[in-house]
Design an enzyme around this catalytic site. Structure first.
Site, PDB file in Angstrom:
ATOM      1  N   HIS A  10       0.847  -1.200   0.000  1.00 15.04           N
ATOM      2  CA  HIS A  10       0.000   0.000   0.000  1.00 15.04           C
ATOM      3  C   HIS A  10       0.881   1.248   0.000  1.00 15.04           C
ATOM      4  O   HIS A  10       0.633   2.196  -0.747  1.00 15.04           O
ATOM      5  CB  HIS A  10      -0.914   0.013   1.223  1.00 15.04           C
ATOM      6  CG  HIS A  10      -1.863  -1.143   1.279  1.00 15.04           C
ATOM      7  ND1 HIS A  10      -2.699  -1.455   0.236  1.00 15.04           N
ATOM      8  CD2 HIS A  10      -2.104  -2.063   2.252  1.00 15.04           C
ATOM      9  CE1 HIS A  10      -3.426  -2.514   0.562  1.00 15.04           C
ATOM     10  NE2 HIS A  10      -3.072  -2.905   1.768  1.00 15.04           N
ATOM     11  N   CYS A  42      -6.978  -7.292   4.394  1.00 15.59           N
ATOM     12  CA  CYS A  42      -7.995  -7.227   5.450  1.00 15.59           C
ATOM     13  C   CYS A  42      -9.302  -7.876   5.021  1.00 15.59           C
ATOM     14  O   CYS A  42     -10.181  -8.125   5.852  1.00 15.59           O
ATOM     15  CB  CYS A  42      -8.245  -5.774   5.862  1.00 15.59           C
ATOM     16  SG  CYS A  42      -8.640  -4.687   4.479  1.00 15.59           S
TER      17      CYS A  42
END
Length: 445
Positions: A10, A42
């Protein structure tokens, strides 16, 4: 300006995009060992539980979309050597085996984190699964529809979500953790006890306060041994936690003992022209006013953006983090920011806390539901350092409100008098965020 970004995490993706936005003429090279970028890990438990519309939507960028933005993507490429002072890299194409050396003006380290995997007997069995990346997600998705039982090791957010999703899909689940309660590092006892009751109600076997010692393949399954017992299931899943993936840079930049790379407020390391962000780096933790290691995607995204803004000169300083996070288990939403009283003690903050429970909106409404709210503050200064909220109602934005309060060093007195609207569809005349702050005032007197 020629920039090397090591790792398409990310932080790596947002670093590359922001550098390109700030410096359109920059030559940006991203090096990634895998063949995907920007995977939202996630969502693994949600995918396993059939709550994902399409796994392809678990990526917000692709190598192709990055390339269209003018970023050179070196996929399936491993950086073998990094001389940070010289800005010199040696990297290997994993398909062809070809090695290349190149020099750069700037280097950005976004190598992310690695799953903690202790060197225990049997841990590399095909029946013991990791839960970190896209490959792990695919492996789990293939096997979980066919299994009848699973052992989940680690009762943090990842393990907690996996155990919940497996149990609501009819699997017999055993949840093991070395601490004495679930989500022990994320919640106080009064919240974790509610989740523990929910696990038990859904048939999850909680085996807490014990350490795994070995794994053993058995017929059609795996046996997990701990210092207190033995447990059998079709598979075992590891969700123990993460460490910085920074071994390549040891001895070249300042690091914490765990390997997290230290940066200044502009995301620059101790080596000029070398930046670090995301799970590979430290964060400034506002509740303690100290640098710490807190691997969260939200931290990684913001730090990546800051790398882009500061790559050429110091422009925008890092505002720090409150490590705000949330989880939903068995339709119970939990959102928290900053410290609990227990974690404050561990971090050396002399803190107090208070917890209240009240309906989120007036009882004259045809329906309402309770909210459990907790607030933690530093004694003496009365500075807010943490909060937590739990309800079947969506309380997620309450944690964001208190996160902002912590960042701005607000006191319990200021939060108690902050203007929040009243409308019966949405809340009480005194919003529960104000209400818990008022309770804190009363306790602090």
């Amino acid at each position: 300006m020629k920039v090397a970004i090591i790792g398409a995490t990310h932080a790596g993706v947002f670093s590359a995009k922001q550098i390109k936005a700030e410096h359109p003429d920059a030559e940006i090279h991203v090096f990634e060992k895998n063949d995907t970028v920007s995977f939202l890990s996630c969502g693994i438990a949600l995918w396993i539980g059939d709550h994902v519309s399409s796994p392809n939507k678990m990526f917000y960028e692709s190598p192709e979309s990055m390339a269209k933005q003018g970023i050179t993507m070196h996929m399936n490429t491993e950086v073998l050597e990094a001389k940070l002072v010289d800005k010199h890299l040696v990297y290997k194409d994993l398909a062809s085996g070809e090695e290349t050396a190149a020099d750069f003006d700037k280097i950005v380290i976004t190598t992310g984190s690695k799953a903690i995997k202790p060197n225990l007997p049997g841990i590399h069995s095909d029946r013991v699964f990791d839960s970190k990346n896209w490959k792990n997600a695919n492996d789990l998705k293939k096997v979980t529809p066919e299994i009848k039982s699973a052992i989940v090791i680690g009762a943090g957010y990842i393990g907690a979500e996996l155990a919940e999703q497996l149990s609501v899909n009819g699997k017999k689940v055993t949840l093991i953790d070395g601490l004495d309660r679930v989500l022990a590092k994320n919640t106080s006892d009064e919240f974790s006890s509610v989740f523990e009751e929910a696990y038990k109600k859904h048939g999850v076997q909680l085996e807490l306060n014990q350490m795994v010692s070995s794994f053993e393949d058995i017929e059609n399954g795996v046996k997990v041994k701990t210092d207190k017992g033995e447990y059998e299931a079709d598979i075992a899943i590891l969700g123990i936690g993460f460490l910085p993936n920074t071994g390549l840079f040891q001895g070249q930049v300042n690091m914490l003992k765990n390997g997290a790379i230290e940066t200044n407020e502009y995301m620059e390391t101790s080596v000029p022209g070398v930046f670090a962000a995301g799970d590979a780096a430290t964060v400034f933790y506002n509740p303690t006013q100290k640098y710490d290691y807190i691997p969260l995607a939200t931290n990684a995204v913001r730090q990546g953006v800051l790398v882009g803004k500061n790559i050429e000169k110091n422009t925008v300083a890092y505002q720090g983090t409150q490590a705000t996070s949330a989880v939903e288990l068995y339709e119970l939403a939990y959102a928290a920011t900053g410290l609990t009283k227990e974690s404050a003690k561990i971090k050396g903050v002399d803190a107090e806390s208070v917890t209240i429970e009240e309906d989120y909106r007036p009882d004259f409404m045809l329906s309402t539901t309770p909210v459990k709210a907790s607030l933690t503050w530093e004694k003496g200064s009365r500075r807010i350092v943490g909060a937590a909220f739990m309800s079947k109602h969506d309380i997620s934005q309450a944690a964001n409100v208190v996160s902002l309060a912590i960042e701005n060093k607000m006191t319990i007195d200021q939060l108690a008098m902050t203007d929040f609207f009243f409308q019966p569809n949405f809340g009480q005349p005194i919003n529960y965020v104000s209400s818990v702050a008022m309770a804190a005032q009363a306790k602090a007197e």
